[in-house]
Design an enzyme around this catalytic site. Structure first.
Site, PDB file in Angstrom:
ATOM      1  N   GLN A 196       0.833  -1.209   0.000  1.00 51.69           N
ATOM      2  CA  GLN A 196       0.000   0.000   0.000  1.00 51.69           C
ATOM      3  C   GLN A 196       0.866   1.258   0.000  1.00 51.69           C
ATOM      4  O   GLN A 196       0.552   2.240  -0.683  1.00 51.69           O
ATOM      5  CB  GLN A 196      -0.934  -0.006   1.218  1.00 51.69           C
ATOM      6  CG  GLN A 196      -2.039   1.040   1.175  1.00 51.69           C
ATOM      7  CD  GLN A 196      -3.242   0.612   0.343  1.00 51.69           C
ATOM      8  OE1 GLN A 196      -3.128  -0.290  -0.485  1.00 51.69           O
ATOM      9  NE2 GLN A 196      -4.377   1.238   0.552  1.00 51.69           N
TER      10      GLN A 196
ATOM     11  N   GLY B  13     -13.554  -1.368  -2.463  1.00 49.85           N
ATOM     12  CA  GLY B  13     -14.921  -1.110  -2.904  1.00 49.85           C
ATOM     13  C   GLY B  13     -15.422   0.254  -2.479  1.00 49.85           C
ATOM     14  O   GLY B  13     -16.200   0.891  -3.198  1.00 49.85           O
TER      15      GLY B  13
ATOM     16  N   GLU C  79      -6.638  21.785 -24.877  1.00 50.26           N
ATOM     17  CA  GLU C  79      -5.440  22.622 -25.061  1.00 50.26           C
ATOM     18  C   GLU C  79      -4.309  21.808 -25.683  1.00 50.26           C
ATOM     19  O   GLU C  79      -3.131  22.088 -25.471  1.00 50.26           O
ATOM     20  CB  GLU C  79      -4.985  23.239 -23.730  1.00 50.26           C
ATOM     21  CG  GLU C  79      -6.019  24.108 -23.051  1.00 50.26           C
ATOM     22  CD  GLU C  79      -6.139  25.488 -23.665  1.00 50.26           C
ATOM     23  OE1 GLU C  79      -5.351  25.793 -24.580  1.00 50.26           O
ATOM     24  OE2 GLU C  79      -7.015  26.248 -23.237  1.00 50.26           O
TER      25      GLU C  79
END
Length: 715
Positions: free
Chosen positions: A368, A444, A467
């Site tokens: 993580q 989720g 752009e």
């Protein structure tokens, strides 16, 4: 529910939304509510309040706080979990854009005193709702400022009306069949000397102006780009005109104007993008914006530019700041998605060692950390780049206002153009990937709409194409770099530029002889290691791109040779160049003696992480060119990335506290500063419309089908 909220917005008296009285810094830098995030906040190695004050400064902090508090106190800007219809969303966005005129958050005097407030106003409004910002910017900047900068005294009336909302403006350049190739636009403006008018025509449906923000429902006037024809039949190229398209009293289209709405987009649906075509619409000669070219009453074309290419570039000057602004918008999206994902990761608990008494926060897992913390480092790096780059652009604008015609001013314009053509792709793609990673890292719960990650992702998406498509405009950057190197080689001069982004290329020969020399994780913790590698990488890609183009030119025409030298060569060169610039500026901040000593360690770790993480994507090229040999450098770089992620883990919550907007602006239950992710999410779900009610079509469930009854039917 929709009608009630809409009626509330309409009936709210402006006095109810008057600006609150100024706050003290203590009111602005308040402690966060005690809760599940306390553990990480107490572990931080630095004072988040001191960091925020250092990075933003008291004046900007007060400015942003004033905007956000004003919006939060005004019912016109109230948040709701109602699922608004397409029409109601458009209506609410317009009412809020209208309200901005009443607040006038940034006066001209304040702007000139501190130009950085322009950027901060854009970001402050955009973080609330990018549709709202776009609706305001397209009117005030892309229309109003373009008329002012591209026109003359005869156009001041349009500027004044824009500032008073007597008209609503937009900017019409792109056509159905042409976008990036602006010279190929086919809308025509033919001058008629008998009436001293321009006659506007759309030759066929493919020349219809499209993707014009504000045009779908509300714009009354546009800055139109069209091919200018004089009575002798000569085309003088693309020019801009002020064109009325709707009656400001009724919003009905004018005769000769075919205008409509494009419908729903992937995001930013509060903004009404539209299409536009003309059938012999006549406008006064004076509506030509004449800064770069004009037509006399008898039909003669006059221009101060001898070179048509320079006149064309000047006529598109309104676009020069767009990419600079978009770079900042992408960074703002990073500053929203990162607090949501990291605060969630610090509270969300899953699994743990067998001996643990409770599950551990998912932020404790190395995977993580590896997924999120490099993007947090990128957020800090790109914010420093974006802010300083914006001030470079301000310097260019000041020079233009002062009438600076020097070669340095021209060179500054070229360098900023080249940098912006790469900074928009870098920031846009980084934000795109970061938001998606944050969405997935929240599992989720990241997928439910109320947590806003989907909205941020969809609203950031157009930054990659408007752009200028990112991959296309990167060619402008590589062309600039290669031309600087070629010019120095032909003339024997030193490679230099006003901002200094290419100065190191003068030492190309010496740099190409260097090699990766770090031998430990500790050494890689110094961002100079990554900077040295990036300098070599840019030099190597200059060498390889030059050789590739030369090779292609031997068998192909120049156009094809350039196009066939982009992938793996010129495109990579442009990205490596801007990554080096961004890393260098963050390095300068982190190692500046004026940076508070207690803030330097965490900033230096972030800088080293950003450098190694972005460099890791170029490992194949580093090996190809011989800068890296053997397997040890790769292992060392990757081990250092993981090591830095581990070191920054305990600082992560405090680092996002520094960059996060207020809870009202962030508007994400799992991203709120109190860390009560479950309580906040459950409460948001329960506030949804008809949450506990059965569906209106419940009887269909009771009306059972006859299984197989249609199996042999013939339709």
């Amino acid at each position: 529910m929709e009608g009630g909220l809409s009626d509330n917005l309409k009936s709210t008296d402006v006095t109810q939304g008057q600006s609150p009285s100024p706050d003290t810094m203590g009111d602005i830098l308040t402690d966060f509510p005690s809760g599940p995030l306390d553990k990480y906040r107490k572990r931080a190695s630095f004072d988040w309040k001191k960091m925020k004050l250092f990075l933003e400064g008291e004046e900007i902090m007060r400015f942003k706080h004033h905007i956000w508090r004003t919006m939060e106190d005004d019912p016109v800007f109230s948040r709701t979990y109602d699922r608004l219809s397409f029409e109601k969303l458009r209506e609410h966005t317009f009412l809020r854009a209208k309200r901005l005129f009443e607040y006038d958050f940034l006066t001209d005097d304040e702007l000139f005193e501190n130009p950085l407030k322009v950027r901060e106003l854009m970001i402050s409004l955009g973080m609330y709702d990018w549709s709202l910002l776009a609706k305001n910017l397209l009117d005030v900047q892309m229309f109003g400022a373009t008329v002012m900068n591209s026109g003359s005294a005869r156009h001041q009336e349009f500027v004044d009306k824009c500032h008073k909302m007597d008209l609503w403006g937009c900017f019409a350049l792109t056509e159905l069949s042409h976008g990036s190739n602006t010279k190929a636009m086919r809308t025509t403006a033919t001058y008629d000397p008998d009436t001293q008018e321009f006659v506007l025509n759309t030759p066929d449906f493919e020349a219809t102006k499209i993707w014009v923000g504000n045009l779908g429902k509300t714009a009354t006037h546009t800055v139109l780009y069209a091919q200018l024809y004089t009575p002798d039949g000569k085309c003088h190229g693309l020019h801009s005109f002020v064109v009325p398209i709707r009656d400001p009293r009724t919003l009905l289209a004018l005769p000769g104007v075919f205008v409509g709405d494009m419908g729903e987009k992937l995001g930013q649906n509060g903004l009404d993008n539209g299409f536009l075509a003309f059938n012999s619409l006549r406008i006064p000669r004076e509506n030509l914006l004449n800064r770069t070219g004009d037509v006399s009453p008898d039909g003669k074309y006059v221009t101060p530019y001898k070179d048509p290419n320079k006149r064309f570039g000047a006529s598109l000057g309104a676009l020069s700041g767009g990419r600079v602004g978009i770079t900042g918008m992408c960074v703002a999206n990073l500053q929203m998605c990162m607090p949501i994902a990291i605060r969630y990761s610090a509270v969300r608990r899953q699994f743990g060692p067998p001996s643990a008494k409770e599950e551990i926060p998912v932020l404790e897992y190395q995977l993580q950390q590896w997924r999120l913390l490099p993007y947090l480092a990128a957020t800090y790096a790109l914010e420093e780049f974006s802010k300083t780059f914006f001030m470079d652009f301000v310097s260019l604008q000041i020079g233009a206002m002062m009438g600076d015609k020097s070669e340095r001013q021209n060179e500054l314009g070229r360098e900023i153009h080249a940098m912006s053509c790469a900074s928009k792709p870098l920031a846009g793609w980084t934000a795109r990937d970061a938001v998606q990673e944050c969405r997935e890292a929240c599992g989720g719960h990241g997928y439910i709409k109320v947590n806003r990650l989907g909205e941020i992702r969809d609203d950031n998406d157009p930054n990659c194409t408007y752009e200028g498509d990112n991959n296309v405009i990167l060619q402008q950057t590589s062309n600039y770099i290669l031309s600087k190197v070629q010019s120095a080689a032909e003339n024997g001069g030193v490679i230099s530029s006003p901002v200094g982004s290419v100065n190191f290329l003068s030492d190309m020969k010496a740099i190409l002889k260097t090699h990766f020399s770090a031998n430990s994780i500790e050494e890689c913790g110094n961002s100079e290691v990554s900077l040295a590698a990036y300098r070599w990488l840019v030099c190597y890609l200059v060498q390889e791109s030059t050789a590739k183009i030369k090779q292609e030119l031997a068998i192909k025409d120049a156009f094809t040779a350039r196009n066939d030298s982009q992938a793996y060569y010129c495109r990579s060169l442009a990205l490596a160049y801007i990554q080096h610039v961004a890393l260098q500026r963050f390095h300068n901040l982190a190692h500046n003696p004026e940076t508070p000593a207690d803030l330097q360690p965490v900033l230096q770790k972030m800088c080293a992480l950003y450098g190694l993480w972005s460099l890791e994507k170029h490992l194949a090229t580093l090996y190809e060119g011989g800068y890296i040999t053997g397997g040890q450098p790769t292992k060392l770089i990757r081990s250092s990335i993981l090591h830095l992620c581990g070191l920054l883990k305990d600082d992560a919550v405090a680092l996002v506290d520094v960059i996060a907007p207020t809870d009202f602006i962030l508007n994400s239950p799992i991203g709120k500063s109190d860390g009560q992710i479950y309580k906040n999410l459950y409460g948001a779900i329960m506030q949804g419309p008809k949450v506990l009610e059965r569906p209106d079509w419940w009887r269909e469930f009771c009306n059972k089908p006859v299984v197989g009854s249609l199996k042999n039917s013939k339709l």
